[in-house]
Design an enzyme around this catalytic site. Structure first.
Site, short mmCIF file in Angstrom:
data_model
loop_
_atom_site.label_atom_id
_atom_site.label_comp_id
_atom_site.label_asym_id
_atom_site.label_seq_id
_atom_site.Cartn_x
_atom_site.Cartn_y
_atom_site.Cartn_z
N LYS A 180 65.73 46.05 -9.45
CA LYS A 180 66.98 46.13 -8.69
C LYS A 180 68.10 46.56 -9.65
O LYS A 180 68.23 46.03 -10.74
CB LYS A 180 67.31 44.76 -8.06
CG LYS A 180 68.36 44.79 -7.01
CD LYS A 180 68.33 43.51 -6.16
CE LYS A 180 69.29 43.62 -4.99
NZ LYS A 180 69.17 42.44 -4.07
N GLU B 176 67.13 30.94 7.40
CA GLU B 176 68.22 30.14 7.98
C GLU B 176 67.69 29.02 8.87
O GLU B 176 68.23 27.90 8.87
CB GLU B 176 69.15 31.05 8.78
CG GLU B 176 70.08 31.90 7.92
CD GLU B 176 69.42 33.14 7.35
OE1 GLU B 176 68.26 33.41 7.69
OE2 GLU B 176 70.07 33.84 6.54
N ARG C 121 70.84 33.01 14.10
CA ARG C 121 69.37 32.95 13.98
C ARG C 121 68.91 31.50 13.99
O ARG C 121 67.77 31.20 14.32
CB ARG C 121 68.95 33.64 12.68
CG ARG C 121 67.48 33.63 12.44
CD ARG C 121 67.05 34.57 11.34
NE ARG C 121 66.91 35.95 11.84
CZ ARG C 121 66.39 36.92 11.10
NH1 ARG C 121 65.99 36.68 9.87
NH2 ARG C 121 66.26 38.14 11.59
#
Ligand SMILES: Cc1ncc(C[n+]2csc(CCOP(=O)(O)OP(=O)(O)O)c2C)c(N)n1
Ligand SMILES: CC(=O)[C@@H](O)[C@H](O)COP(=O)(O)O
Ligand SMILES: [Mg+2]
Length: 628
Positions: A281, A367, A395
């Site tokens: 990344k 979540e 969610r």
């Protein structure tokens, strides 16, 4: 510049490996420069350059279906599918979306920026392709190691394996979400094993051993035995193949030729197959590679000759206030713990995590699990604070309602990025949290209008015996003096008018309501203004006072239907003492998908800025009562 000659994936297929290496470098330079001008996602896109080029050379999009989980890493995909010249408009109103957009290109499929959905899309699309006249179409789903930690990803994987869907899953494993990914599936040992330097060392040791007469051969084969034993221990093959999904890898996600070979083989596999690629990344941009917090996952506008890391990490407004408030309550109350779903940095919890490491829980991009884990913590006597973006709270609504609410558990939801968030478009605006939290019986709902109010509300929430939500927006936070801060569950009257109109403002829109009151005053209309502060339970003093006006106007940066305004209108209608209920004008966000743009521009378009509120109020004011 090779990059200028690329306007479609077919242009990629005429390049040789050297040209591809040159192109990758040009793309990296382009992405850094483009994001430095507009802001946007950086680290993820820098890590996906070679992978994207290989994917578009092996597969023929859009005939082959190329899907990106979350979609924040799809800038390179956009560059090679003819949108390079639109990057100057990235995330601006009417400009290029920061995520795939079906309106922009036939190469784009999924616009939802919520993570962990892509394997489900792939399963569905594969089912459709299997029944179409083009069974040779390939469905390819790129999912990050972070998104792989989301529940839906496991659901999708399980079903892919069980159904035998013909899907190529590319696990883009850079070991990170923002922070290092909370998962053993992308263990550091796997990355270490394929670290270029280590691979080089391994090859030279093997070469040296092989040449030593007699013992060399024995030593070489034992090294191989050790190596494969290590692989067996760490590599995730067992996990995927136990679910019925073939696994290949891990391979170097920056080696285009190697990627093409593996992807071509995977394309021929008649069933679900995971190609595990290891990427870096932030690759190719020093500050991103060096950013140990989040590899410059996203970056503000910055000077590309400087290091934007500090600016990128800087906490703004309400998030900074939340960070300070959490450190403060953390010192005072040892039972307070913090929970995040892979977003410790953006939610402002990193200082808390550093100060109280054993009271901090990062559960991955999960979540639903985060909320029900918090319910368990509360059941066990802890005081959990779940820091979660408003949009991602959606969610976990079922968990908030039936794992927290049903048991009346003292979980505090710190809902950051509530309201219009601007840059990230329709799947990131936090417009549903009021409508949702108000559906949870017993949940106290706070909406601070300043940084100081947020701190007071967190203290109040942590004293309650039941669940509470504090919702606050992105961007700047109003700073006020102590006398301008409310307390407890009370609303705060900030301006007294002449009884004609009463503005009831929720959270950040208090500033716009006060501006509207000034505009109305210039028109001879003296409006009363209240800071609602607590959307539920509503302050009866405020409701009664509002009921004595000729018009009540509620303003919120949440859904107009089922939000604070609806709640207030019901309360006014229930007033026993009011002989005639005043009309209530509910100003809020319409039930629609709101495209990306600036927060201010969107709120103005929705009539939720000072002038807009004043205009709506004037229009709704009943004719002046006849002078008796
Ligand atoms: C449901 C959900 N929760 C949180 C986020 C915020 N978010 C955006 S990208 C990201 C990290 C993604 O990590 P990974 O999938 O590994 O992709 P990478 O950025 O490393 O390429 C997170 C947590 C989100 N988009 N969706
Ligand atoms: C892609 C994603 O979901 C996040 O990275 C998002 O961009 C964060 O939003 P903020 O920029 O408001 O932190
Ligand atoms: Mg990752």
């Amino acid at each position: 510049m090779l990059l200028e000659s690329i306007s479609s994936p077919t242009d990629l297929r005429r390049l040789d490996q050297d040209q591809l290496t040159t192109l990758a470098a040009e793309i990296r330079e382009f992405v850094v420069r483009a994001v430095s001008v507009t802001g946007g996602h950086l680290g993820s896109n820098l890590g996906a350059v070679e992978l994207t080029l290989a994917l578009h050379r092996v597969f023929s999009s859009p005939r082959d279906i190329l899907l990106w989980d979350t979609g924040h890493q799809a800038y390179v995909h956009k560059i090679v599918t003819g949108r390079r010249e639109l990057f100057s408009t990235l995330r601006q109103a009417g400009g290029l979306s920061g995520y795939p957009s079906r309106a922009e290109s036939v190469h784009d499929w999924v616009e939802n920026s919520h993570a962990s959905t892509i394997l489900s899309y792939a399963h569905g699309l594969a089912a459709a392709v299997a029944r179409s006249q083009a069974p040779d179409r390939r469905v390819v789903a790129v999912i990050g190691d972070g998104s792989m930690t989301g529940g839906m990803a496991f659901e999708g994987l399980n079903n892919l394996g069980h159904s035998g869907s013909r899907v190529v899953v590319v696990l883009n494993d850079n070991g990170r979400s923002y922070a290092p990914t909370v998962s053993r599936l992308s263990g550091s040992l796997t990355r270490l094993r394929l670290h270029p330097g280590l691979s080089q060392v391994r090859r030279s040791v093997e070469d040296a051993l092989r040449d030593i007469p007699r013992v060399g051969g024995l030593a070489y084969s034992s090294l191989q035995g050790l190596y494969s034993a290590v692989r067996e221990v760490v590599e995730p093959r067992a996990f995927f193949e136990a679910l019925g999904v073939r696994y290949v890898g891990p391979i170097d996600g920056h080696d285009i030729a190697g990627l093409e070979t593996m992807l071509s083989q995977a394309a021929e596999f008649d069933g679900p197959i995971v190609v595990h690629v290891l990427t870096q990344k932030g690759r190719g941009f020093g500050p991103a590679e060096a950013d140990d917090e989040k590899c410059l996952h996203d970056a503000p506008v910055f000077d590309p000759t400087t290091d934007p890391t500090e600016a990128s990490r800087a906490l703004k407004g309400y998030t900074q206030a939340f960070n300070e408030a959490m450190l403060d309550v953390g010192e005072r109350n040892p039972s307070v713990v913090a929970v995040t779903a892979a977003m410790p940095g953006p939610t402002g919890l990193l200082p808390f995590a550093k100060r109280f490491p054993d009271r901090f829980f990062d559960v991955g991009i999960a979540e639903q699990h985060a909320v029900t884990s918090a319910a368990g913590m509360a059941m066990g006597g802890l005081r959990p604070v779940v820091a979660i973006y408003s949009t991602f709270f959606c969610r976990a609504f079922d968990q908030a309602n039936l794992d927290v609410g049903l048991h009346g558990l003292p979980v505090v939801f710190a809902l950051d990025r509530a309201g219009i968030t601007g840059d990230n478009g329709p799947s990131h605006h936090g417009v549903l949290d009021l409508a949702l939290t108000l559906r949870i019986p017993g949940m106290t709902v706070f909406a601070p209008s300043s940084a100081q109010e947020l701190k007071v509300m967190l203290d109040t929430a942590l004293e309650l015996s039941g669940p509470a939500a504090i919702r606050y927006p992105s961007g700047r936070a109003r700073q006020v003096a102590p006398h301008e801060v409310g307390s407890g569950l009370a609303a705060r009257k900030v301006r007294t008018g002449d009884g004609s109109v009463c503005l009831l403002a929720v959270g950040k829109l208090l500033e716009a309501a006060e501006e509207a009151a000034e505009i109305l005053a210039a028109e001879g209309i003296a409006a009363t203004v209240w800071d609602v502060r607590v959307v539920r339970p509503l302050d009866p003093r405020m409701v009664t006072d509002a009921g004595r006006h000729r018009l009540v106007v509620t303003v919120e940066d949440g859904l107009r239907v089922g939000g604070a305004g609806t709640q207030i209108a019901d309360a006014i209608a229930d007033l026993e003492e009011s002989r005639v209920c005043p009309p209530v004008l509910v100003l809020g966000i319409p039930t629609s998908y709101i495209p990306h743009g600036t927060v201010e521009g969107i709120l103005s378009q929705l009539g939720l800025d000072g002038p807009g509120i004043a205009a709506s109020t004037q229009k709704a004011l009943p004719d002046p009562a006849p002078i008796s």
